[in-house]
Design an enzyme around this catalytic site. Structure first.
Site, PDB file in Angstrom:
ATOM      1  N   GLY A 122       0.703  -1.291   0.142  1.00  0.00           N
ATOM      2  CA  GLY A 122       0.114  -0.045  -0.001  1.00  0.00           C
ATOM      3  C   GLY A 122       0.883   1.234  -0.091  1.00  0.00           C
ATOM      4  CB  SER A 203       3.226  -3.553  -3.488  1.00  0.00           C
ATOM      5  OG  SER A 203       3.139  -2.423  -4.148  1.00  0.00           O
TER       6      SER A 203
END
Ligand SMILES: *[C@@H]1O[C@H](CO)[C@@H](O)[C@H](O)[C@H]1NC(C)=O
Ligand SMILES: *[C@@H]1O[C@H](CO)[C@@H](O)[C@H](O)[C@H]1NC(C)=O
Ligand SMILES: *[C@@H]1O[C@H](CO)[C@@H](O)[C@H](O)[C@H]1NC(C)=O
Ligand SMILES: *[C@@H]1O[C@H](CO)[C@@H](O)[C@H](O)[C@H]1NC(C)=O
Ligand SMILES: *[C@@H]1O[C@H](CO)[C@@H](O)[C@H](O)[C@H]1NC(C)=O
Ligand SMILES: *[C@@H]1O[C@H](CO)[C@@H](O)[C@H](O)[C@H]1NC(C)=O
Ligand SMILES: *[C@@H]1O[C@H](CO)[C@@H](O)[C@H](O)[C@H]1NC(C)=O
Ligand SMILES: *[C@@H]1O[C@H](CO)[C@@H](O)[C@H](O)[C@H]1NC(C)=O
Length: 540
Positions: A122, A203
């Site tokens: 995120g 990520s």
């Protein structure tokens, strides 16, 4: 009562008793009560959710390393999720600054099962470990593993620094280290084997995993690593000090004297801080502003250097990319011809912000080279948007993962994949709701149940075979350090060979993808000169 009925009642009683016992675990901190949950296919497991692993990082504890939780008496109620850490885009009632919780899911509390610890992504400003939002355990719990998720501090709360001892930064990373220490100390009580812990991130979560591989603070807390679509082995330029000062200025706090800056920022409600920091979003795209700091404690050197020197945890690595990563991310601006024109004319001004690299070089014009390589000196028109998106893919994911593979394979087995399977749902979709390629994090929908896409996959969907397959890949890797994939032998990349597993509807072992594009970034930002940006460096 007939004897049969008596036996039946006794069995029922024993059943209830055993169900009750198994939802209660006693750690040396205190008792924890969990609750029964179900996988997608209906098998039972127990979830212990919202267990605090650190004291609330509030008041004087804001912008400080975490403090371990103290023992409690009585039963800790861990039957519902804890709060998510402060961020925008989530309902207020789910958020609190008192958010440092860990969740544990298990089927058997008396076995010695491998443990998978998920670190959510995120961009260091979003994300959560909530079981119904960011990190549903239902897929992985089809197998006999212990699954763990956690929250850590985000944005300024996780990464603000004055680059002095008053606020050294890296709190979000140290939260994760504390959660890993919690796993090490307590997971055996939940049927987990503290000697077989896999850390798994995607990520920005995978950037963390790559950092834990090099951080002296994290050593010995895990034994395998899964690094999906992001790694710290790039020349990213983060400037936590700059963003911290900007925050202070916009909130009318003192800007330079650390004790005064912190004193002022600690008095403000978290909602004010979040709303100011989130207003700097660059063109409605998540750009990573806050991140790690070479603080001499969590990190002693730039991560690339540590990998190149071979001074990282020598454990098996499973890593890879999706076929298209960020190729379609910029399509949201397809009709904004003014912006596209301006980018064409002032590429050098946009590049450092978009691609989080420092392109300054007295000898060569790096931005010009990049622009001409991907766009061939043409203007950034609608039909060229995917070429522009490829720059995002290569700078933000591809070359860092590729470099990780190249550096780590000299020392450990690296299972390298490219995820090519296109299901019906994806992060970037067209107006008909069809995914535009296999995008960044599209692979996660087959491993973790998340409320991110239009729909989550269930056993009746045509995509379910991929859930079965990916869950098996993760569990076999966590158990043995070598993943099992549909009966195809997955040869690792090692000292002598680079193998890439292409995971589509079918799987196929092959060679490296797109060498030419990745060589460009290696040429512009070579491993040898990879060093901390000017604003970094040990704490003064
Ligand atoms: C635990 O918390 C949940 C949610 O707040 C509540 O419904 C439940 O009654 C609590 N259980 C106990 C034993 O306090
Ligand atoms: C669990 O397995 C590890 C080896 O991975 C072993 O060292 C340990 O003793 C086992 N623990 C239990 C409780 O069986
Ligand atoms: C960002 O998105 C908002 C809402 O969708 C829109 O109003 C605004 O114009 C966008 N900004 C840019 C720079 O595209
Ligand atoms: C590895 O790093 C540690 C500090 O984290 C240092 O003490 C050690 O000398 C390094 N070893 C090598 C081989 O560079
Ligand atoms: C890098 O990104 C592009 C998408 O733009 C993709 O086609 C390619 O396969 C990715 N992976 C590698 C290793 O180059
Ligand atoms: C751009 O314009 C076309 C044609 O009007 C439209 O179909 C499309 O949805 C627009 N794209 C975006 C991202 O708004
Ligand atoms: C783009 O321009 C540069 C010089 O500005 C030149 O070296 C390069 O060859 C050009 N690239 C293409 C594809 O035309
Ligand atoms: C590396 O992997 C290849 C197969 O891809 C294998 O033949 C070779 O023996 C391995 N080398 C080492 C040093 O393990």
């Amino acid at each position: 009562m007939t004897n049969l009925l008596k036996i039946f009642v006794l069995l029922l009683f024993l059943e209830l008793l055993s169900a009750q016992i198994s939802t209660l675990v006693e750690t040396h901190l205190g008792k924890i009560r969990g609750s029964l949950m179900k996988t997608e296919k209906g098998s039972d497991f127990i979830g212990f959710r919202g267990i605090k692993y650190a004291e609330p990082p509030i008041g004087e504890n804001r912008f400080k390393p975490p403090i371990a939780i103290k023992p409690w008496s009585g039963e800790l109620n861990a039957t519902t999720d804890g709060f998510m850490c402060p961020q925008v885009g989530k309902p207020m009632h789910l958020l609190s600054e008192d958010c440092l919780v860990i969740n544990v899911y298990t089927k058997h509390s008396n076995k010695n099962q491998s443990v998978v610890v998920f670190i959510h992504g995120g961009a260091n400003i979003y994300g959560n470990s909530h079981s119904e939002h960011g990190a549903g355990p239902e897929f992985l719990m089809e197998n006999d593993i212990v699954f763990v998720t956690m929250n850590y501090r985000l944005g300024p709360f996780g990464f603000l620094t004055t680059r002095t001892k008053e606020a050294p930064g890296n709190y979000g990373y140290l939260d994760q280290v504390m959660a890993l220490e919690w796993v090490h100390d307590h997971i055996s009580k939940f049927g987990g084997n503290p000697r077989s812990v896999t850390i798994f991130g995607i990520s920005s979560g995978s950037i963390y995993v790559s950092l834990h591989l090099v951080s002296p603070r994290s050593q010995g807390l895990f034994h395998k690593a899964i690094i999906m679509s992001g790694s710290a082995t790039a020349d990213y330029e983060f400037d936590n000090l700059h963003w911290g000062r900007k925050l202070a200025r916009e909130l009318a706090c003192p800007i330079y004297n650390p004790p005064d800056v912190l004193d002022c920022l600690r008095k403000l409600p978290w909602t004010t801080i979040v709303s100011v920091a989130s207003s700097w979003d660059f063109f409605n795209m998540t750009d990573m502003k806050w991140s790690y700091q070479i603080d001499g404690h969590f990190l002693t050197k730039p991560p690339t250097v540590t990998f190149a020197e071979g001074n990282f945890s020598k454990i098996p690595i499973l890593t890879g990319l999706t076929k298209d990563e960020y190729t379609f991310m910029f399509n949201i601006h397809e009709n904004n011809s003014g912006l596209l024109n301006d980018i064409t004319l002032n590429f050098a001004k946009y590049a450092p912000k978009f691609f989080v690299h420092n392109f300054d070089d007295p000898k060569i014009d790096k931005t010009k080279i990049v622009q001409s390589f991907y766009l061939g000196n043409q203007s950034l028109a609608k039909q060229k948007l995917s070429n522009f998106g490829k720059i995002f893919s290569d700078s933000m994911a591809n070359y860092s993962i590729n470099r990780l593979v190249q550096l780590a394979r000299k020392f450990v087995d690296v299972y390298y994949y490219r995820f090519d399977y296109l299901g019906r749902f994806g992060v970037f979709e067209n107006w008909e709701g069809k995914p535009l390629g296999v995008n960044h994090a599209d692979d996660l929908q087959y491993i973790i149940k998340r409320r991110m896409l239009r729909k989550t996959i269930n056993p009746n969907d045509p995509e379910w075979f991929m859930v079965t397959r990916m869950v098996k890949v993760i569990t076999t890797f966590a158990e043995t350090g070598s993943p099992e994939l549909d009966g195809v032998k997955w040869l690792p990349s090692n000292k002598t060979a680079v193998n890439t597993m292409y995971i589509g509807r079918k799987v196929k072992l092959g060679f490296e993808p797109l060498k030419e594009r990745l060589q460009l970034w290696d040429k512009l930002f070579p491993v040898e000169i990879s060093s901390a940006p000017a604003e970094q460096g040990p704490i003064i």
